[in-house]
Design a protein around this motif. Structure first.
Motif, PDB file in Angstrom:
ATOM      1  N   THR A  13      79.413  73.108  41.152  1.00  0.00           N
ATOM      2  CA  THR A  13      78.307  72.655  40.313  1.00  0.00           C
ATOM      3  C   THR A  13      77.497  73.835  39.812  1.00  0.00           C
ATOM      4  N   VAL A  14      77.207  74.791  40.694  1.00  0.00           N
ATOM      5  CA  VAL A  14      76.468  75.991  40.281  1.00  0.00           C
ATOM      6  C   VAL A  14      77.262  76.748  39.222  1.00  0.00           C
ATOM      7  N   LEU A  15      78.550  76.910  39.435  1.00  0.00           N
ATOM      8  CA  LEU A  15      79.388  77.635  38.475  1.00  0.00           C
ATOM      9  C   LEU A  15      79.400  76.947  37.104  1.00  0.00           C
ATOM     10  N   LYS A  16      79.344  75.632  37.089  1.00  0.00           N
ATOM     11  CA  LYS A  16      79.330  74.890  35.827  1.00  0.00           C
ATOM     12  C   LYS A  16      77.976  74.962  35.126  1.00  0.00           C
ATOM     13  N   LYS A  17      76.880  74.927  35.920  1.00  0.00           N
ATOM     14  CA  LYS A  17      75.551  74.802  35.322  1.00  0.00           C
ATOM     15  C   LYS A  17      74.834  76.127  35.085  1.00  0.00           C
ATOM     16  N   ASP A  18      75.243  77.183  35.772  1.00  0.00           N
ATOM     17  CA  ASP A  18      74.541  78.459  35.638  1.00  0.00           C
ATOM     18  C   ASP A  18      75.462  79.507  35.018  1.00  0.00           C
ATOM     19  N   PRO A  19      75.192  79.911  33.773  1.00  0.00           N
ATOM     20  CA  PRO A  19      76.053  80.898  33.124  1.00  0.00           C
ATOM     21  C   PRO A  19      76.009  82.272  33.800  1.00  0.00           C
ATOM     22  N   ALA A  20      74.998  82.537  34.617  1.00  0.00           N
ATOM     23  CA  ALA A  20      74.908  83.821  35.319  1.00  0.00           C
ATOM     24  C   ALA A  20      75.797  83.864  36.562  1.00  0.00           C
ATOM     25  N   ALA A  21      76.242  82.722  37.029  1.00  0.00           N
ATOM     26  CA  ALA A  21      77.099  82.670  38.219  1.00  0.00           C
ATOM     27  C   ALA A  21      78.516  83.075  37.824  1.00  0.00           C
ATOM     28  N   ARG A  22      79.029  84.122  38.491  1.00  0.00           N
ATOM     29  CA  ARG A  22      80.337  84.654  38.103  1.00  0.00           C
ATOM     30  C   ARG A  22      81.498  84.123  38.928  1.00  0.00           C
ATOM     31  N   ASN A  23      81.288  83.886  40.213  1.00  0.00           N
ATOM     32  CA  ASN A  23      82.388  83.397  41.045  1.00  0.00           C
ATOM     33  C   ASN A  23      81.834  82.710  42.288  1.00  0.00           C
ATOM     34  N   SER A  24      82.726  82.030  43.000  1.00  0.00           N
ATOM     35  CA  SER A  24      82.326  81.236  44.170  1.00  0.00           C
ATOM     36  C   SER A  24      81.708  82.082  45.270  1.00  0.00           C
ATOM     37  N   ALA A  74      64.653  63.627  53.670  1.00  0.00           N
ATOM     38  CA  ALA A  74      64.962  63.426  52.248  1.00  0.00           C
ATOM     39  C   ALA A  74      66.438  63.092  52.065  1.00  0.00           C
ATOM     40  N   THR A  75      66.709  62.232  51.091  1.00  0.00           N
ATOM     41  CA  THR A  75      68.077  61.858  50.761  1.00  0.00           C
ATOM     42  C   THR A  75      68.467  62.545  49.458  1.00  0.00           C
ATOM     43  N   ILE A  76      69.544  63.320  49.492  1.00  0.00           N
ATOM     44  CA  ILE A  76      69.965  64.091  48.320  1.00  0.00           C
ATOM     45  C   ILE A  76      71.387  63.697  47.959  1.00  0.00           C
ATOM     46  N   GLY A  77      71.583  63.356  46.690  1.00  0.00           N
ATOM     47  CA  GLY A  77      72.897  62.933  46.210  1.00  0.00           C
ATOM     48  C   GLY A  77      73.855  64.102  46.019  1.00  0.00           C
ATOM     49  N   ARG A  78      74.969  63.812  45.420  1.00  0.00           N
ATOM     50  CA  ARG A  78      76.025  64.808  45.205  1.00  0.00           C
ATOM     51  C   ARG A  78      75.694  65.709  44.022  1.00  0.00           C
ATOM     52  N   ARG A  79      76.205  66.920  44.092  1.00  0.00           N
ATOM     53  CA  ARG A  79      76.121  67.896  43.010  1.00  0.00           C
ATOM     54  C   ARG A  79      74.688  68.226  42.600  1.00  0.00           C
ATOM     55  N   CYS A  80      73.784  68.242  43.552  1.00  0.00           N
ATOM     56  CA  CYS A  80      72.414  68.679  43.285  1.00  0.00           C
ATOM     57  C   CYS A  80      72.439  70.195  43.094  1.00  0.00           C
TER      58      CYS A  80
END
Length: 162
Positions: A13-24, A74-80
């Protein structure tokens, strides 16, 4: 196994949403939002099984290292995705849906000494940016889901108790 699947999904999710993220590996090592979510999972499990002190200790230690405070209730869903997470606060009765993005400084909190549900419910596919959502009374029957909604600025709910 579900734990590691969730962690992999959060990293993707981070890799998809953040263009600054380069790899896992970079995401795993350098993104505090990932660590806050990773540690929230066991804390939430303990909280639900009435081992609340240990759950709170985990959440406070995580807050110390990440700057992100997530109450174990707190309840947190998927791909937060918690981006630039410093000073993010997620209260005890907060419910967060799937595919939600929270930016730096977001507070999903309650005020006062109300008991029961006193924190906001955020629906699916929501982006919350630089804002404080403070629940000042029992508003939940009126504002139950914020679906497909972008919140920017300060939002205060002043509604009478029912």
């Amino acid at each position: 196994m579900a734990f590691w699947k969730d962690v992999r999904e959060d990293i993707q999710t981070v890799l998809k949403k953040d263009p600054a993220a380069r790899n896992s590996l970079e995401v795993l090592l350098c993104y505090p939002g990932i660590w806050a979510l990773i540690w929230h999972k066991p804390a939430h499990f303990l909280y639900k099984h009435n081992i609340k002190l240990l759950a709170r200790m985990i959440s406070q230690l995580t807050r110390f290292f990440t700057g992100i405070e997530i109450h174990p209730g707190a309840t947190i869903g998927r791909r937060c995705f918690i981006d630039h997470g410093m000073a993010v606060v997620i209260g005890e009765t907060t419910e967060i849906g799937d595919d939600v993005t929270l930016y730096q400084g977001v507070t999903l909190g309650g005020t006062g000494k109300d008991t029961g549900k006193r924190h906001p419910t955020i629906g699916n596919r929501v982006i919350v940016s630089s804002c404080k959502i403070l629940c000042l009374s029992r508003f939940l029957p009126l504002i139950n889901q914020l679906l497909n909604f972008f919140v920017d600025g300060a939002v205060f709910f002043y509604l009478q108790k029912t």
